[in-house]
Design an enzyme around this catalytic site. Structure first.
Site, PDB file in Angstrom:
ATOM      1  N   CYS A 112       0.804  -1.221   0.000  1.00 37.25           N
ATOM      2  CA  CYS A 112       0.000   0.000   0.000  1.00 37.25           C
ATOM      3  C   CYS A 112       0.840   1.276   0.000  1.00 37.25           C
ATOM      4  O   CYS A 112       0.335   2.356  -0.293  1.00 37.25           O
ATOM      5  CB  CYS A 112      -0.941   0.001   1.201  1.00 37.25           C
ATOM      6  SG  CYS A 112      -2.099  -1.379   1.212  1.00 37.25           S
ATOM      7  N   HIS A 248      -3.410   7.212   2.898  1.00 30.57           N
ATOM      8  CA  HIS A 248      -3.786   5.948   2.285  1.00 30.57           C
ATOM      9  C   HIS A 248      -5.184   5.589   2.777  1.00 30.57           C
ATOM     10  O   HIS A 248      -5.490   5.709   3.968  1.00 30.57           O
ATOM     11  CB  HIS A 248      -2.787   4.864   2.685  1.00 30.57           C
ATOM     12  CG  HIS A 248      -3.227   3.485   2.336  1.00 30.57           C
ATOM     13  ND1 HIS A 248      -3.710   3.154   1.088  1.00 30.57           N
ATOM     14  CD2 HIS A 248      -3.265   2.331   3.074  1.00 30.57           C
ATOM     15  CE1 HIS A 248      -4.025   1.872   1.076  1.00 30.57           C
ATOM     16  NE2 HIS A 248      -3.772   1.355   2.263  1.00 30.57           N
ATOM     17  N   ASN A 278     -10.035  -0.072  -0.078  1.00 31.94           N
ATOM     18  CA  ASN A 278      -8.570  -0.024  -0.027  1.00 31.94           C
ATOM     19  C   ASN A 278      -8.026  -0.452  -1.381  1.00 31.94           C
ATOM     20  O   ASN A 278      -8.081  -1.619  -1.741  1.00 31.94           O
ATOM     21  CB  ASN A 278      -8.067  -0.956   1.080  1.00 31.94           C
ATOM     22  CG  ASN A 278      -6.551  -0.926   1.230  1.00 31.94           C
ATOM     23  OD1 ASN A 278      -5.823  -0.425   0.370  1.00 31.94           O
ATOM     24  ND2 ASN A 278      -6.050  -1.477   2.326  1.00 31.94           N
TER      25      ASN A 278
END
Length: 321
Positions: A112, A248, A278
């Site tokens: 990520c 994020h 996500n």
């Protein structure tokens, strides 16, 4: 010399999977997902649609926004954990599609944190004069490696791509980047399939993400708090000097915890997790592009971009837009 952002773009697949849809696939509920993650829907790549397909759409949009031609790019970086192939890299495939000459092109796998890592690399190339224009992309098709029977993970992730074009400029741009990793936490968040381990995914029931959510949450909140302090200290800034937080988009609770650490109103935080889920390396550049195109972020604003992902990896970038 600074690396200044002059163009951004994003792309989301057409198919939308809502929490209500997931209720038909796995033992979960819209309320359970929303309360624990803040996610209400996510986008899913179509059959045959690859990470490079998503990356190309975002990249072309960013290039158009920057007003540059393919031949102007000196370096192409793609942050992804879901490449089209083991090799060639998705960056090489994208370079060919974009009609770029023979500029350097490579993938960065930091889960990520991939876009932040790639942004940091791009910043170094521009600062030392090796490159003038760099295209940075974060792109993922994470839904391809989900176990749709595992309600702890399948509700979290989505597909998408975001891109940014950086150029060398004497005016302030990226003020600093900070990247870290700690492989000691690898068992908390991983995909337990690899080429060199000598087994194929089919033999183990397919490729799927495994995560110990509560433990990941605790480490993420503490780690992001530390990197916020590190970034501010490196630039002799106070929390109130920041105009925007672009985090994020993993979990709304983590985002709110970081905002509290910075004493920032949620009105100063870009949030897309409710609509995108996500999207790993794609989440920060997509959130950045959305905020820029909405007109919320103005030239001169100070932005803090940050991410945390499997590895563990984490990173931040302070940007004077």
């Amino acid at each position: 010399m600074y690396a200044r952002i002059i163009g951004t773009g994003r792309y989301l697949p057409e198919k939308v999977l809502t929490n209500k849809d997931l209720e038909q696939l796995v033992d979960t509920s819209d309320q359970w997902i929303t309360e624990r993650t803040g996610i209400r829907q996510r986008h899913v790549a179509a059959e045959g649609q690859t990470t490079c397909d998503l990356a190309e759409q975002a990249a072309r949009q960013a290039m158009e926004d920057a007003g540059l031609k393919p031949g102007d790019i000196d370096l192409l970086l793609v942050g992804t954990t879901t490449p089209d192939l083991v090799f060639p890299s998705t960056a090489c495939l994208l370079q060919h599609r974009m009609g770029m000459a023979e500029c350097g092109a490579f993938d960065i796998n930091a889960a990520c944190s991939g876009f932040i890592y790639a942004l940091s690399v791009a910043d170094q190339y521009i600062r030392n004069g090796t490159a003038r224009n760099v295209l940075v992309v974060g792109a993922e098709t994470l839904t391809r490696m989900l176990d749709w029977n595992d309600r702890s993970t399948c509700v979290l992730f989505g597909d998408g791509a975001g891109a940014a074009v950086l150029t060398a400029d004497e005016n302030p741009g990226i003020l600093s980047t900070h990247i870290h990793a700690n492989g000691g936490y690898s068992d908390l968040l991983k995909v337990d399939v690899g080429v060199s381990r000598g087994f194929r995914a089919e033999a183990r029931g397919g490729v799927s993400v495994s995560m110990k959510g509560n433990e990941v949450f605790k480490v993420a909140v503490n780690t992001l708090g530390r990197i916020v302090d590190e970034t501010l200290a490196a630039n002799n800034l106070e929390k109130e000097d920041l105009d925007w937080l672009i985090p994020h988009q993993a979990n709304l609770r983590i985002i709110k915890a970081t905002a509290r650490k910075l004493k920032m109103s949620m009105d100063q935080v870009v949030v897309t997790v409710d609509r995108h889920g996500n999207t790993s390396a794609a989440s920060v550049p997509m959130a950045l592009d959305e905020a820029l195109r909405s007109g919320a972020i103005k030239r001169g604003d100070k932005l803090l971009l940050e991410a945390f992902g499997g590895g563990f990896t984490w990173g931040a970038a302070l940007v004077a837009y």
